[in-house]
Enzyme design. Structure first.
Site, PDB file in Angstrom:
ATOM      1  N   TYR A   1      -0.924  -0.931  10.313  1.00 28.27           N
ATOM      2  CA  TYR A   1      -0.934  -1.201   9.106  1.00 28.27           C
ATOM      3  C   TYR A   1      -0.002  -0.617   8.176  1.00 28.27           C
ATOM      4  O   TYR A   1       0.523  -1.355   7.564  1.00 28.27           O
ATOM      5  CB  TYR A   1      -2.502  -0.381   8.565  1.00 28.27           C
TER       6      TYR A   1
ATOM      7  N   SER B   1       0.990  -1.237   0.151  1.00 27.31           N
ATOM      8  CA  SER B   1      -0.011   0.120   0.167  1.00 27.31           C
ATOM      9  C   SER B   1       0.858   1.195   0.158  1.00 27.31           C
ATOM     10  O   SER B   1       1.980   1.406   0.520  1.00 27.31           O
ATOM     11  CB  SER B   1      -0.846   0.000   1.038  1.00 27.31           C
TER      12      SER B   1
END
Length: 254
Positions: free
Chosen positions: A152, A139
């Site tokens: 995350y 990401s």
């Protein structure tokens, strides 16, 4: 250029919905035999029913060594030459000092250990065959600040580091390993995020979305279909290995 997807067997994790589903649908449309993996059998069956050709439904918990080993045993007769490690979780939304160790460990178990376990299980066959492609989904959030999402973002940066080193380990053996780093993707998750941001700031969801996408060069988010197309593009670049491809509509620039 010859398509490098048709006729091959592709294993996609997290294939029951979202990005994994989109990737599986596109690879099947490009002529791959697709193996759908994930935790939810019902969702995988629904995706399988929509594929243009017969597929294999193979549930797995990628964070569990025993579950991944069982998957590898079940697929022992499959010539898996494409592995898309897409399974992941978002984790808690909290400041770092408020994150519980168990929540931190869960994010890393799914987002990082899952990639390690799947590569560990299926790389030996690719190496024996002298060919293979692995795409690990990270990401852009691993490379820019994302407040209250430390587990995350740290896990996604870890995936990028894993990919870079692994590419150098297995490249001489015929296997290419790359990372695809999507930006925010249109869909229910972002819609919920905009609603929450609107509540926090006293604006409307539309205003919250407009402020968010104003940071992107293309003034929008990316779509699940675009992520699938980017995955296919990576697989069709035989000279690409150890790369980290941003797909964020210009949300991140370097």
């Amino acid at each position: 250029m010859t398509d490098r997807i048709a006729g091959r067997t592709a294993l996609v994790t997290g294939a029951g919905n979202g990005l994994g589903r989109a990737v599986a649908l596109l690879l099947a449309a490009r002529g791959a035999r697709v193996i759908l993996s994930g935790r939810d059998r019902a969702k995988l069956d629904a995706v399988a029913a929509s594929l243009p050709a017969p597929s294999v439904v193979a549930p797995v918990d990628t964070s569990s060594p025993s579950s991944v080993d069982a998957l590898a045993s079940r697929l022992a007769d499959e010539d898996v030459s494409i592995l898309v490690n897409n399974a992941g979780i978002a984790g808690p939304v909290a400041s770092l000092w408020e994150v519980e160790p168990g929540d931190w460990d869960e994010v890393f178990a799914v987002n990082v250990r899952g990639v390690y376990l799947m590569c560990r299980a299926f790389l030996p066959r690719m190496i024996a065959a002298g060919r293979g492609d692995i795409v690990n989904v990270a990401s852009v959030s691993g490379k820019r600040p994302l407040a209250r999402r430390t587990p995350y973002t740290a896990s996604k940066m870890a995936v990028i580091g894993l990919t870079t080193t692994l590419a150098h380990e297995v490249g001489p053996l015929g296997v290419a390993v790359n990372t695809l780093s999507p930006g925010p993707v249109e869909g229910p998750r972002m819609t919920r995020n905009f609603a929450l941001e609107a509540q926090r700031t006293g604006t409307t969801p539309a205003e919250a979305e407009a402020a968010f996408v104003s940071r992107a060069a293309l003034q929008r988010m990316v779509t699940e279909e675009e992520v699938a197309l980017a995955t296919a593009a990576i697989l069709n670049m035989p000279g690409l290995s150890g790369a980290d491809i941003d797909l964020s509509a210009g949300m991140i620039g370097r």
